[in-house]
Design a protein around this motif. Structure first.
Motif, PDB file in Angstrom:
ATOM      1  N   ALA A 158       0.843  -1.188   0.000  1.00  0.00           N
ATOM      2  CA  ALA A 158       0.000   0.000   0.000  1.00  0.00           C
ATOM      3  C   ALA A 158       0.884   1.247   0.000  1.00  0.00           C
ATOM      4  O   ALA A 158       2.125   1.163   0.022  1.00  0.00           O
ATOM      5  CB  ALA A 158      -0.915  -0.008   1.219  1.00  0.00           C
ATOM      6  N   ALA A 159       0.252   2.403  -0.023  1.00  0.00           N
ATOM      7  CA  ALA A 159       0.996   3.660  -0.094  1.00  0.00           C
ATOM      8  C   ALA A 159       1.911   3.861   1.115  1.00  0.00           C
ATOM      9  O   ALA A 159       2.959   4.494   1.012  1.00  0.00           O
ATOM     10  CB  ALA A 159       0.021   4.827  -0.220  1.00  0.00           C
ATOM     11  N   ASN A 160       1.517   3.294   2.262  1.00  0.00           N
ATOM     12  CA  ASN A 160       2.331   3.446   3.472  1.00  0.00           C
ATOM     13  C   ASN A 160       3.403   2.377   3.604  1.00  0.00           C
ATOM     14  O   ASN A 160       4.090   2.300   4.627  1.00  0.00           O
ATOM     15  CB  ASN A 160       1.433   3.435   4.712  1.00  0.00           C
ATOM     16  CG  ASN A 160       0.681   2.112   4.877  1.00  0.00           C
ATOM     17  OD1 ASN A 160       0.849   1.192   4.068  1.00  0.00           O
ATOM     18  ND2 ASN A 160      -0.159   2.030   5.899  1.00  0.00           N
ATOM     19  N   GLY A 161       3.555   1.521   2.577  1.00  0.00           N
ATOM     20  CA  GLY A 161       4.575   0.490   2.596  1.00  0.00           C
ATOM     21  C   GLY A 161       4.152  -0.814   3.225  1.00  0.00           C
ATOM     22  O   GLY A 161       4.919  -1.781   3.227  1.00  0.00           O
ATOM     23  N   GLN A 162       2.940  -0.868   3.765  1.00  0.00           N
ATOM     24  CA  GLN A 162       2.466  -2.099   4.392  1.00  0.00           C
ATOM     25  C   GLN A 162       1.990  -3.085   3.325  1.00  0.00           C
ATOM     26  O   GLN A 162       1.369  -2.703   2.336  1.00  0.00           O
ATOM     27  CB  GLN A 162       1.319  -1.792   5.360  1.00  0.00           C
ATOM     28  CG  GLN A 162       0.809  -3.017   6.107  1.00  0.00           C
ATOM     29  CD  GLN A 162      -0.235  -2.660   7.158  1.00  0.00           C
ATOM     30  OE1 GLN A 162      -0.329  -1.504   7.575  1.00  0.00           O
ATOM     31  NE2 GLN A 162      -1.015  -3.647   7.592  1.00  0.00           N
ATOM     32  N   ASP A 163       2.279  -4.379   3.544  1.00  0.00           N
ATOM     33  CA  ASP A 163       1.858  -5.423   2.607  1.00  0.00           C
ATOM     34  C   ASP A 163       0.412  -5.828   2.863  1.00  0.00           C
ATOM     35  O   ASP A 163      -0.004  -5.979   4.024  1.00  0.00           O
ATOM     36  CB  ASP A 163       2.756  -6.663   2.745  1.00  0.00           C
ATOM     37  CG  ASP A 163       4.149  -6.429   2.182  1.00  0.00           C
ATOM     38  OD1 ASP A 163       4.278  -5.621   1.237  1.00  0.00           O
ATOM     39  OD2 ASP A 163       5.108  -7.044   2.681  1.00  0.00           O
ATOM     40  N   TYR A 164      -0.323  -6.032   1.774  1.00  0.00           N
ATOM     41  CA  TYR A 164      -1.695  -6.520   1.857  1.00  0.00           C
ATOM     42  C   TYR A 164      -1.895  -7.642   0.848  1.00  0.00           C
ATOM     43  O   TYR A 164      -1.261  -7.660  -0.220  1.00  0.00           O
ATOM     44  CB  TYR A 164      -2.697  -5.405   1.562  1.00  0.00           C
ATOM     45  CG  TYR A 164      -2.887  -4.430   2.700  1.00  0.00           C
ATOM     46  CD1 TYR A 164      -3.768  -4.698   3.744  1.00  0.00           C
ATOM     47  CD2 TYR A 164      -2.168  -3.234   2.737  1.00  0.00           C
ATOM     48  CE1 TYR A 164      -3.931  -3.804   4.796  1.00  0.00           C
ATOM     49  CE2 TYR A 164      -2.332  -2.334   3.785  1.00  0.00           C
ATOM     50  CZ  TYR A 164      -3.216  -2.631   4.804  1.00  0.00           C
ATOM     51  OH  TYR A 164      -3.377  -1.748   5.842  1.00  0.00           O
ATOM     52  N   THR A 165      -2.786  -8.565   1.189  1.00  0.00           N
ATOM     53  CA  THR A 165      -3.198  -9.615   0.263  1.00  0.00           C
ATOM     54  C   THR A 165      -4.568  -9.282  -0.292  1.00  0.00           C
ATOM     55  O   THR A 165      -5.491  -8.973   0.470  1.00  0.00           O
ATOM     56  CB  THR A 165      -3.237 -10.990   0.956  1.00  0.00           C
ATOM     57  OG1 THR A 165      -1.924 -11.318   1.417  1.00  0.00           O
ATOM     58  CG2 THR A 165      -3.724 -12.067  -0.005  1.00  0.00           C
TER      59      THR A 165
END
Length: 549
Positions: free
Chosen positions: A414-421
């Motif tokens: 995501a834009a904040n660098g966090q990974d999402y599935t």
């Protein structure tokens, strides 16, 4: 919940249902078929049917399609159009069709050649197998011309490579030019078989030992682990380790070793490495979802171990066949390996019981020169004692009103660098749901109608590099971009979507792909906080428009 050996009726288990499933919130936005805001390129021709076996070329420019009486190559290099490159007709001749109908099958629905396996064999050729009027045939094809190769074979017997029945599920995967299949290998579709074909390095082809019982399995998917040289198969079957009065279905994962060549005297040309285990997908205090519908293999990012490969599976319940209910469970490869490295049960006197001695060879590779005693243990003990539990010990998604049938998944930042599935879930009713897995729940970002009538046979194929999902049905092949950020016309709409792939670009005043926004993309995947993210942008468009109502 451990089910013992008491002879219970399945209906008695309904008393164990303590807590009803909580429904998901409806999709944030819905796009009907042919919506101008979510255009979907479609390839369809009146004379081409059942375009359901899909294979994408390595460069992503060509989609190979196994159809009814044909194999196609489609040009998918352009983002907004799908065009035909080559068509190879592959029809059963009249005498084969006549033989099919004399056996009680219908000429138009049962006896055509439904191409059910399409796999790359080397840099220049594909392998194909079709039902061919209930007389499976296979061949090699040149990838450029789709002409059948004269060498090494043409119109060979495809028995054991794809099913006789075009409506019976099967799975196949090529690994280093060898073909691993799980299907039935008889006219009635009653004899299941897990096999290796096109074996290399002087090894014989290997298949299932007849004593290794698979009970009415439905094979749905396969995957390989190159680090340990193993191939995995996913299926459901009747679980004969349970002594219920009624048939109890069990979701399974099975393994074989890629280089298994069988035993010397016992298990000649048969698997010495075959083992199977139960996949347990159950919400807390509820009945299990025990029938697996589809599995997607999500490989870890570069630098991570193959232990972290995750299998996302769609499960339904045999107790809710008529209702729309399904769940998604995620299983880690490392946890599957742990179960196969553990204890096993032994099949004696028509029942399973715990094996008293701890044989270290069960589920292992490299047993070609093993003793007869060791191979007899392998022959008797191929069911792991433990069950593979999902990540988090519960489904990542539990839907009481959607019956999903196919799944794909991708991992993104995501834009904040966090990974999402992100999950792509195809429903029986013809809608594709795009969902993001959050820290505490699951959010359905959008639903997209991809076909009109319910489809008995369908398939989806995800290309992460192209950012496209292909949906194959009897109606044709539809190309679905994994995101259409431009459909959100205001900052509020963009942020409320909570799509990790989309963010509001304050510089241009548009919702765009996060990867295309240089910096400062406005996005809040977890909460969709418009007031925080859209300060100064709320006047550009209304907070909500009719499309969301």
């Amino acid at each position: 919940m451990a089910y013992g050996s008491l002879a219970w009726s399945l209906s008695a288990l309904l008393g164990l249902l303590l807590t009803p499933s909580l429904g998901l919130e409806p999709p944030r936005i819905s796009f009907p078929l042919e919506s101008p805001e979510r255009p979907l390129p479609l390839f369809s021709q009146p004379d081409i049917k059942n375009t359901t076996t899909l294979l994408l070329s390595d460069d992503g420019s060509t989609l190979f399609v196994g159809a009814q009486d044909a194999v196609l190559s489609l040009d998918v290099s352009q983002p907004d159009v799908i065009t035909m490159k080559t068509k190879m007709e592959w029809k059963p001749p009249p005498d084969v069709l006549h033989e099919c109908t004399t056996k009680g099958k219908k000429e138009t629905t049962d006896c055509p050649n439904f191409v059910r396996v399409l796999q790359p064999i080397n840099a220049t050729h594909l392998y194909a197998c079709g039902t061919f009027a209930y007389n499976p045939q296979d061949t090699y094809m040149d990838t450029d011309t789709l002409t059948m190769a004269k060498v090494p074979r043409k119109y060979n017997n495809g028995r054991g490579c794809c099913p006789f029945n075009p409506y019976q599920r099967n799975t196949a995967i090529s690994v280093d030019g060898e073909l691993f299949t799980a299907t039935t290998n008889d006219f009635r579709g009653k004899t299941p078989m897990v096999s290796r074909h096109l074996s290399k390095d002087g090894r014989p082809d290997v298949s299932q030992d007849t004593s290794v019982t698979l009970n009415e399995p439905t094979f749905v998917s396969s995957a390989s682990d190159t680090s340990e040289g193993k191939v995995y198969f996913f299926f459901s079957e009747v679980g004969n380790e349970y002594s219920f009065l009624d048939e109890f279905k069990v979701a399974r994962v099975a393994q074989v070793c890629k280089d298994d060549s069988g035993g010397e005297r016992i298990l000649q040309n048969r698997w010495t490495s075959f083992a199977k285990a139960e996949l347990l997908c159950r919400p807390p205090k509820e009945l299990p979802f025990n029938i697996i519908q589809d599995v997607f293999t999500l490989t870890p990012s570069e630098g991570y171990s193959t232990q972290d490969i995750i299998f996302y599976g769609i499960f339904t319940s045999q107790w809710s066949v008529a209702s729309g209910q399904s769940a998604v469970c995620a299983f880690r490869l490392g946890d599957i390996k742990d179960v196969f490295a553990g204890n096993y049960k032994i099949f004696q006197n028509h029942q399973w019981s715990p094996r008293m001695d701890k044989s270290s060879n069960l589920g292992k590779c490299g047993l070609a020169n093993a003793s007869d005693t060791t191979l007899m243990a392998v022959k008797e003990s191929f069911l792991a004692s433990g069950s593979v539990r999902p990540i988090g010990s519960a489904p990542v998604l539990n839907s009481p009103d959607q019956r999903y049938s196919r799944i794909a998944a991708l991992r993104t930042k995501a834009a904040n660098g966090q990974d999402y599935t992100i999950l792509f879930l195809l429903s029986e009713s013809g809608f594709l749901h795009k969902a993001v897995l959050l820290n505490k729940d699951t959010h359905i970002i959008e639903e997209i109608q991809v076909f009109r009538q319910p489809q008995l046979v369908k398939n989806i194929l995800l290309s992460t590099s192209k950012g496209v999902l292909y949906v194959g049905t009897s109606e044709g092949v539809t190309q679905v971009p994994v995101s259409q950020c431009s459909s959100y016309k205001s900052c509020a709409q963009c942020v409320l979507a909570r799509d990790p792939l989309c963010g509001w670009d304050p510089a241009s005043g548009h919702c765009a792909s996060v990867s295309a926004i240089p910096a400062n993309a406005r996005q809040d995947v977890e909460h969709g906080n418009v007031m925080k993210e859209c300060q100064g942008s709320l006047t550009a468009k209304p907070l909500l428009d009719d499309h969301y109502n």
